[in-house]
Motif scaffolding. Structure first.
Motif, PDB file in Angstrom:
ATOM      1  N   THR A  91      -7.245 -10.449  -3.289  1.00 24.22           N
ATOM      2  CA  THR A  91      -6.858 -11.223  -2.229  1.00 24.22           C
ATOM      3  C   THR A  91      -7.755 -10.455  -1.010  1.00 24.22           C
ATOM      4  O   THR A  91      -7.505  -9.297  -0.912  1.00 24.22           O
ATOM      5  N   TYR A  92      -8.392 -11.303  -0.393  1.00 24.60           N
ATOM      6  CA  TYR A  92      -9.357 -10.733   0.665  1.00 24.60           C
ATOM      7  C   TYR A  92      -8.375 -10.777   1.958  1.00 24.60           C
ATOM      8  O   TYR A  92      -7.598 -11.813   2.155  1.00 24.60           O
ATOM      9  N   PHE A  93      -8.530  -9.966   2.837  1.00 26.28           N
ATOM     10  CA  PHE A  93      -7.688  -9.938   3.963  1.00 26.28           C
ATOM     11  C   PHE A  93      -8.402  -9.133   5.113  1.00 26.28           C
ATOM     12  O   PHE A  93      -9.345  -8.154   4.676  1.00 26.28           O
ATOM     13  N   GLY A  94      -8.006  -9.223   6.255  1.00 21.42           N
ATOM     14  CA  GLY A  94      -8.949  -8.860   7.447  1.00 21.42           C
ATOM     15  C   GLY A  94      -7.914  -8.517   8.690  1.00 21.42           C
ATOM     16  O   GLY A  94      -7.029  -9.317   8.954  1.00 21.42           O
ATOM     17  N   ALA A  95      -8.584  -7.619   9.377  1.00 22.56           N
ATOM     18  CA  ALA A  95      -7.773  -7.351  10.826  1.00 22.56           C
ATOM     19  C   ALA A  95      -8.775  -7.547  11.952  1.00 22.56           C
ATOM     20  O   ALA A  95      -9.733  -6.812  12.207  1.00 22.56           O
ATOM     21  N   LYS A 121      11.437 -11.588 -10.639  1.00 23.85           N
ATOM     22  CA  LYS A 121      11.458 -11.454  -8.961  1.00 23.85           C
ATOM     23  C   LYS A 121      10.517 -12.129  -8.233  1.00 23.85           C
ATOM     24  O   LYS A 121      10.711 -12.433  -7.006  1.00 23.85           O
ATOM     25  N   ALA A 122       9.226 -12.257  -8.851  1.00 24.49           N
ATOM     26  CA  ALA A 122       8.399 -13.059  -7.906  1.00 24.49           C
ATOM     27  C   ALA A 122       8.882 -14.423  -7.863  1.00 24.49           C
ATOM     28  O   ALA A 122       8.351 -15.232  -6.707  1.00 24.49           O
ATOM     29  N   CYS A 123       9.673 -14.953  -8.670  1.00 20.14           N
ATOM     30  CA  CYS A 123      10.136 -16.330  -8.501  1.00 20.14           C
ATOM     31  C   CYS A 123      11.380 -16.349  -7.605  1.00 20.14           C
ATOM     32  O   CYS A 123      11.523 -17.346  -6.644  1.00 20.14           O
ATOM     33  N   VAL A 124      12.451 -15.681  -7.944  1.00 26.35           N
ATOM     34  CA  VAL A 124      13.525 -15.605  -7.125  1.00 26.35           C
ATOM     35  C   VAL A 124      13.368 -14.948  -5.849  1.00 26.35           C
ATOM     36  O   VAL A 124      14.201 -15.518  -4.918  1.00 26.35           O
ATOM     37  N   GLU A 125      12.834 -13.783  -5.627  1.00 21.74           N
ATOM     38  CA  GLU A 125      12.729 -13.117  -4.490  1.00 21.74           C
ATOM     39  C   GLU A 125      11.957 -13.664  -3.178  1.00 21.74           C
ATOM     40  O   GLU A 125      12.363 -13.375  -2.065  1.00 21.74           O
ATOM     41  N   VAL A 126      10.943 -14.205  -3.689  1.00 20.86           N
ATOM     42  CA  VAL A 126      10.068 -14.609  -2.651  1.00 20.86           C
ATOM     43  C   VAL A 126       9.521 -16.292  -2.689  1.00 20.86           C
ATOM     44  O   VAL A 126       9.363 -16.682  -4.054  1.00 20.86           O
ATOM     45  N   GLU A 127       9.299 -16.999  -1.846  1.00 19.95           N
ATOM     46  CA  GLU A 127       8.970 -18.179  -2.109  1.00 19.95           C
ATOM     47  C   GLU A 127       7.493 -18.385  -2.604  1.00 19.95           C
ATOM     48  O   GLU A 127       7.334 -19.136  -3.749  1.00 19.95           O
ATOM     49  N   ASP A 128       6.530 -17.873  -2.038  1.00 16.73           N
ATOM     50  CA  ASP A 128       5.153 -17.855  -2.401  1.00 16.73           C
ATOM     51  C   ASP A 128       4.665 -16.461  -2.301  1.00 16.73           C
ATOM     52  O   ASP A 128       4.399 -16.027  -1.191  1.00 16.73           O
ATOM     53  N   TYR A 129       4.554 -15.866  -3.472  1.00 12.28           N
ATOM     54  CA  TYR A 129       4.372 -14.349  -3.743  1.00 12.28           C
ATOM     55  C   TYR A 129       2.665 -14.237  -3.275  1.00 12.28           C
ATOM     56  O   TYR A 129       2.472 -13.146  -2.556  1.00 12.28           O
ATOM     57  N   ALA A 130       1.888 -15.242  -3.555  1.00 16.10           N
ATOM     58  CA  ALA A 130       0.409 -14.846  -3.414  1.00 16.10           C
ATOM     59  C   ALA A 130       0.190 -14.996  -1.951  1.00 16.10           C
ATOM     60  O   ALA A 130      -0.673 -14.043  -1.488  1.00 16.10           O
ATOM     61  N   ALA A 131       0.779 -15.892  -0.927  1.00 19.57           N
ATOM     62  CA  ALA A 131       0.579 -15.818   0.246  1.00 19.57           C
ATOM     63  C   ALA A 131       1.420 -14.542   0.953  1.00 19.57           C
ATOM     64  O   ALA A 131       0.853 -13.975   1.956  1.00 19.57           O
ATOM     65  N   ALA A 132       2.467 -14.288   0.378  1.00 20.44           N
ATOM     66  CA  ALA A 132       3.141 -13.056   0.934  1.00 20.44           C
ATOM     67  C   ALA A 132       2.265 -11.688   0.770  1.00 20.44           C
ATOM     68  O   ALA A 132       2.358 -10.932   1.526  1.00 20.44           O
ATOM     69  N   VAL A 133       1.462 -11.663  -0.289  1.00 19.01           N
ATOM     70  CA  VAL A 133       0.585 -10.392  -0.605  1.00 19.01           C
ATOM     71  C   VAL A 133      -0.276 -10.431   0.554  1.00 19.01           C
ATOM     72  O   VAL A 133      -0.607  -9.577   1.359  1.00 19.01           O
ATOM     73  N   SER A 134      -0.917 -11.650   0.941  1.00  8.72           N
ATOM     74  CA  SER A 134      -2.021 -11.695   1.897  1.00  8.72           C
ATOM     75  C   SER A 134      -1.538 -11.431   3.289  1.00  8.72           C
ATOM     76  O   SER A 134      -1.993 -10.663   4.140  1.00  8.72           O
ATOM     77  N   TRP A 135      -0.182 -11.911   3.746  1.00  2.00           N
ATOM     78  CA  TRP A 135       0.234 -11.795   5.130  1.00  2.00           C
ATOM     79  C   TRP A 135       0.741 -10.134   5.192  1.00  2.00           C
ATOM     80  O   TRP A 135       0.578  -9.536   6.201  1.00  2.00           O
ATOM     81  N   ALA A 137      -0.247  -7.474   3.572  1.00  2.00           N
ATOM     82  CA  ALA A 137      -1.486  -6.792   3.565  1.00  2.00           C
ATOM     83  C   ALA A 137      -2.158  -6.615   5.147  1.00  2.00           C
ATOM     84  O   ALA A 137      -2.491  -5.635   5.561  1.00  2.00           O
ATOM     85  N   GLN A 138      -2.364  -7.976   5.600  1.00  2.64           N
ATOM     86  CA  GLN A 138      -2.722  -8.296   7.101  1.00  2.64           C
ATOM     87  C   GLN A 138      -2.166  -7.326   8.074  1.00  2.64           C
ATOM     88  O   GLN A 138      -2.646  -6.413   8.809  1.00  2.64           O
TER      89      GLN A 138
END
Length: 289
Positions: A91-95, A121-135, A137-138
């Motif tokens: 996942t690419y991210f920047g500041a 956990k990825a299904c039950v604990e968070v709605e969109d785990y891929a988007a969560a990783v990006s946000w 990280a940023q």
């Protein structure tokens, strides 16, 4: 989708064949039954790929993690919410325009490598785990940059990588996500500060060079002082040193040596030199008389 359509068609065809054999024809009831049978079969048989896990819910509650391969579920009461890809993702991210502790806006680009180790956990604990990783990280990068100066961010990139990795692991581990590595790709400093930082770096190098030179001179002076103490207390050692210097001069000059009068005094004892000088003076007086 193709697999589901094939299952639907096979199940419906089986029902129609049975109706044809049993009743000698296919009516509206047989067609309706074939559609229902095909739908139930298609919703009960699933194929999960090798790198995927399917989270199965029963009546809305978590039941199991299934796959890979063929997965069977009960129609109507069971279904799987999503297929979780367990391969390593990047996942690419920047500041952009992030202020450092000394109020300098800089742009930083980075890449985080991660994977899902717990499909539940990825299904039950968070709605969109891929988007969560990006946000996550940023925001984590912005906080890390805000705690350091622009010089620390530019010169301690490896430490920034480690700090981001540890912070992301702490936040994303409860969601079933493992952080493999974080790599800072680029750090862009405003152009008006680049020249000033270059001048500062050159000045720092000159300072270090002068400090090293001063330390060397101090060591040499201490060694010369120790040598002078040795030679001052032992005249024989001084004469041996003088002879060694003469030998080095002869070796470099190819056999020709010109010794100054002051230099030659090191080869003889001072008392003998004084007596010889007095005898030479007396002889010169007699001869003159």
């Amino acid at each position: 989708m193709v697999f589901g359509l094939v299952v639907f068609a096979v199940a419906a065809a089986v029902v129609l064949v049975v109706a044809q054999v049993a009743f000698g024809g296919i009516g509206v009831g047989a067609l309706a039954l074939a559609v229902v049978a095909g739908w139930l079969a298609a919703s009960s048989i699933h194929v999960v790929l090798e790198w995927e896990k399917a989270v199965v819910l029963r009546l809305g509650k978590f039941n199991r993690v299934a796959g890979p391969g063929v997965v069977f579920t009960w129609p109507i009461i069971e279904f799987y919410t999503l297929r979780v890809d367990q391969r390593v993702s990047a996942t690419y991210f920047g500041a952009e325009e992030t202020l450092t502790s000394d109020l300098v806006p800089i742009n930083v680009d980075a890449v985080v490598f991660w994977m899902v180790f717990s499909a539940k956990k990825a299904c039950v604990e968070v709605e969109d785990y891929a988007a969560a990783v990006s946000w996550v990280a940023q925001t984590t990068m912005r906080k890390a940059i805000g705690r350091a100066t622009v010089a620390e961010v530019a010169m301690r990139r490896d430490q920034l990588d480690v700090e981001l990795k540890e912070a992301l692991e702490e936040k994303l581990s409860p969601w079933g996500i493992d952080i493999i590595d974080v790599e800072v790709r680029d750090i862009v400093v405003p152009k008006e500060l680049q020249e000033a930082m270059a001048i500062e770096a050159v000045a720092e190098r000159r300072k270090n060079a002068r400090m090293v030179l001063a330390e060397v001179e101090r060591d040499i002076s201490e060694m010369l002082k120790d040598a002078s103490d040795v030679y001052g207390g032992d005249q024989d050692a001084l004469r041996l040193r003088t002879m060694h210097l003469a030998y080095e001069s002869v070796e470099k000059s190819g056999g020709t040596l010109v010794i100054p009068s002051a230099f030659s005094e090191g080869f003889v004892d001072s008392a003998n030199a004084a007596g010889g000088a007095a005898g030479a003076g007396g002889a010169a007086g007699v001869g003159g008389a």
